[in-house]
Design a protein around this motif. Structure first.
Motif, PDB file in Angstrom:
ATOM      1  N   ILE A  32      39.869  40.873  35.793  1.00  0.00           N
ATOM      2  CA  ILE A  32      40.807  41.829  36.447  1.00  0.00           C
ATOM      3  C   ILE A  32      40.974  42.751  36.392  1.00  0.00           C
ATOM      4  CG2 ILE A  32      40.736  42.412  39.506  1.00  0.00           C
ATOM      5  CD1 ILE A  32      39.255  39.692  39.791  1.00  0.00           C
ATOM      6  N   ASN A  83      41.402  47.484  40.453  1.00  0.00           N
ATOM      7  CA  ASN A  83      40.064  47.571  40.800  1.00  0.00           C
ATOM      8  C   ASN A  83      40.620  47.147  42.599  1.00  0.00           C
ATOM      9  OD1 ASN A  83      38.922  45.231  38.194  1.00  0.00           O
ATOM     10  ND2 ASN A  83      39.138  48.015  37.932  1.00  0.00           N
ATOM     11  N   LEU A 135      37.589  44.423  44.374  1.00  0.00           N
ATOM     12  CA  LEU A 135      37.757  42.511  44.304  1.00  0.00           C
ATOM     13  C   LEU A 135      39.267  42.349  45.144  1.00  0.00           C
ATOM     14  CD1 LEU A 135      36.882  43.299  40.339  1.00  0.00           C
ATOM     15  CD2 LEU A 135      35.260  42.708  42.417  1.00  0.00           C
ATOM     16  N   LYS A 136      40.696  43.293  44.545  1.00  0.00           N
ATOM     17  CA  LYS A 136      41.466  42.819  44.806  1.00  0.00           C
ATOM     18  C   LYS A 136      41.160  42.480  46.643  1.00  0.00           C
ATOM     19  CE  LYS A 136      45.671  44.557  44.135  1.00  0.00           C
ATOM     20  NZ  LYS A 136      46.707  45.837  43.843  1.00  0.00           N
ATOM     21  N   THR A 186      42.525  37.014  36.675  1.00  0.00           N
ATOM     22  CA  THR A 186      41.057  36.813  36.699  1.00  0.00           C
ATOM     23  C   THR A 186      41.678  35.615  38.481  1.00  0.00           C
ATOM     24  OG1 THR A 186      39.527  35.355  35.950  1.00  0.00           O
ATOM     25  CG2 THR A 186      41.049  35.089  34.621  1.00  0.00           C
ATOM     26  N   ASN A 230      36.030  33.409  38.531  1.00  0.00           N
ATOM     27  CA  ASN A 230      35.305  34.981  38.947  1.00  0.00           C
ATOM     28  C   ASN A 230      33.901  34.544  39.376  1.00  0.00           C
ATOM     29  OD1 ASN A 230      37.947  36.291  37.889  1.00  0.00           O
ATOM     30  ND2 ASN A 230      36.531  36.614  35.929  1.00  0.00           N
ATOM     31  N   GLU A 275      34.266  45.556  38.719  1.00  0.00           N
ATOM     32  CA  GLU A 275      34.703  46.411  39.697  1.00  0.00           C
ATOM     33  C   GLU A 275      33.614  47.683  39.769  1.00  0.00           C
ATOM     34  OE1 GLU A 275      38.055  48.112  42.932  1.00  0.00           O
ATOM     35  OE2 GLU A 275      36.967  46.343  42.084  1.00  0.00           O
TER      36      GLU A 275
END
Length: 501
Positions: free
Chosen positions: A89, A93, A96-97, A243, A248, A464
């Motif tokens: 990641i 991103n 995703l964060k 990661t 993930n 992402e």
């Protein structure tokens, strides 16, 4: 005042207002049921964003024939799990964060890594622990190319990041081309990374020696892949990558739970239109599927497809649609074989006389050498590591991860490793074959209320990008359901919304 005392004109006005309010209420009613096909990061994030857009009353069903997480997956090696799918990641991103923070997950403890480049005969570059040493080596051979690269990549990504603001304001796009045009990246689809970098003054030797090893590890191709996916690849070569602690795939499971979607473990075999029993003008979509208890079907107002509609990846048939929808879009997905080996590296294979006990390189990238059996070789840590964990030297048996176009032969494995305690192999149809020019991507909109998340993969495939596409599709579904055409495919958004942004 009583109704009997109201004038005819007042009654007419009141009647018009009531009709208008009723029509508005009818138009703003949320859908009753939405189906999402696929529970990878694209499907799970689509369920999450759909819940945000349509509220708590809509029922969301997510169909998954395999394992939740899709191409985010782990493999157990001697009691420890290792990432065998989408692995890293980027700090930028943002979706995703947000997922990780919202779900209460955490980044895995940082594991120090060092990079080397292998040309098939010898190591042409080895990263030093000392910044000044790396600086002098790169400057001596490549001039300022390597120091210009981060700014060049960030300049393109900076424009792309305006998509987050557009999505925050509810804007959506009906095609990949429209989305990339809005962030000034559409021209990168039809030129190669090599062409784009040469045009901006990067040297051929830098592209061959430094850029190509990066694109080979991420997408199995040299710098002849399309420029946009090439930039995504180069972003994965920057610092600050991380990661999720525990793997993930935990994001997908968490997003499904957060969306309060019902997971249906079944394989969808067909979709067709079905007349609405309520007499509404819009038809429903009939999803036909096969699970452990046999065949069944359900009706939905909206359907989101979050699995690739390509041969070897899905076989969903579509009937009753005009124009027809193909079961498989044109183009090929590229096979990447992920091989985990628990063993000791054969130092002579790398053409070095270093002692294995002194060899601490963790990531061995490769130049474009057709004779090499693999694209990359990396020493990897488990998805759960204690604070302060460090990768052991090559003299110790540890887990190595290799990406290759084909399964590695016993002969190749015997040459690469001095000894092996075990081998674990996972082949993926991982991502499209990114050879420009890209004539046309699949659309996000397959039918009135039928949408396709994986269209974005033909621009670039990563976690992402799937989340960006899922957000776009959820907004498309919402905007089209409520007739908000002014929120779809708007030109010059940055200029028109400069004050708002």
């Amino acid at each position: 005042m009583s109704l009997s005392n109201l004038s005819v004109k007042a009654l007419l006005v009141l009647g018009i207002c009531l009709v208008g309010r009723r029509s508005l209420a009818s138009a703003s009613e949320p859908p009753k049921k939405i189906a999402v096909i696929g529970a990878g990061i694209g499907g799970s994030s689509a369920a999450y964003f759909l819940r945000q857009e349509f509220g708590p009353s809509v029922k969301i069903d997510v169909y998954e024939a395999g394992t939740v997480g899709g191409r985010t997956a782990t493999e157990n090696v001697k009691g420890h799990d290792y990432e065998i799918g989408a692995a890293v990641i980027h700090p930028l991103n943002l979706h995703l964060k947000h997922f990780v923070e919202t779900l209460g997950l955490s980044p895995r403890a940082e594991v120090k890594t060092k990079m080397a480049i292998f040309n098939g005969k010898e190591l042409t570059f080895e990263e030093s622990d000392w910044f000044i040493v790396n600086f002098i080596r790169m400057l001596w051979r490549y001039g300022f190319n390597s120091f210009r690269k981060p700014g060049w990549v960030e300049g393109i990504l900076g424009k792309f990041m305006s998509i987050y603001q557009y999505q925050k304001l509810g804007y959506s796009f009906s095609s990949v081309e429209q989305l990339l045009h809005a962030v000034d990246a559409d021209k990168l689809l039809n030129q190669t990374l090599e062409e784009a970098m040469l045009a901006d003054g990067f040297s051929q030797v830098f592209i061959n020696d430094i850029v190509t090893p990066n694109t080979r590890i991420n997408f199995g191709l040299n710098a002849g892949l399309n420029a946009f996916v090439g930039v995504v690849s180069l972003a994965d070569g920057t610092s600050g990558l991380w990661t999720v602690e525990g793997g993930n795939k935990r994001m997908s499971a968490g997003l499904l739970e957060l969306s309060k979607a019902e997971l249906i473990q079944a394989r969808v075999i067909s979709l067709k239109t079905s007349p609405s029993k309520s007499g509404a003008a819009a038809n429903l979509y009939e999803v036909n599927y096969v699970g452990d208890s046999g065949s069944s079907h359900s009706l939905y107002d909206i359907v989101i497809i979050a699995t690739p509609l390509h041969k070897g990846l899905s076989d969903i048939s579509f009937s009753g649609f005009s124009p027809p929808i193909p079961s498989h879009f044109p183009g090929n997905f590229q096979q990447i074989v992920n091989t985990l080996v628990l063993g000791k590296l054969n130092m002579s294979y790398l053409g070095t006389d270093q002692k294995a006990s002194d060899f601490l390189m963790s990531d061995i990238l490769t130049t474009d050498n057709k004779a090499l059996p693999f694209n990359s070789l990396a020493s990897v840590g488990p998805v759960k590591v204690p604070q302060g964990y460090a990768l052991p030297p090559a003299s110790e048996s540890k887990v190595w991860k290799m990406f290759s176009a084909r399964p590695l032969s016993e002969e190749a494995l015997g040459a690469i490793f001095e000894s092996r305690e075990g081998v674990w192999v996972k082949p993926w149809l991982a991502y499209p074959s990114y050879t420009p020019p890209l004539r046309r991507t699949p659309p996000f909109v397959l039918h009135d209320r039928l949408f396709y998340v994986n269209a974005i993969e033909w621009a670039a495939s990563c976690m992402e990008m799937s989340a960006v596409s899922a957000r776009n599709v959820a907004l498309l579904a919402y905007n089209r359901w409520h007739g908000q055409t002014h929120k779809i495919d708007q030109e010059d958004l940055h200029t028109r919304l400069r004050g708002e942004l």
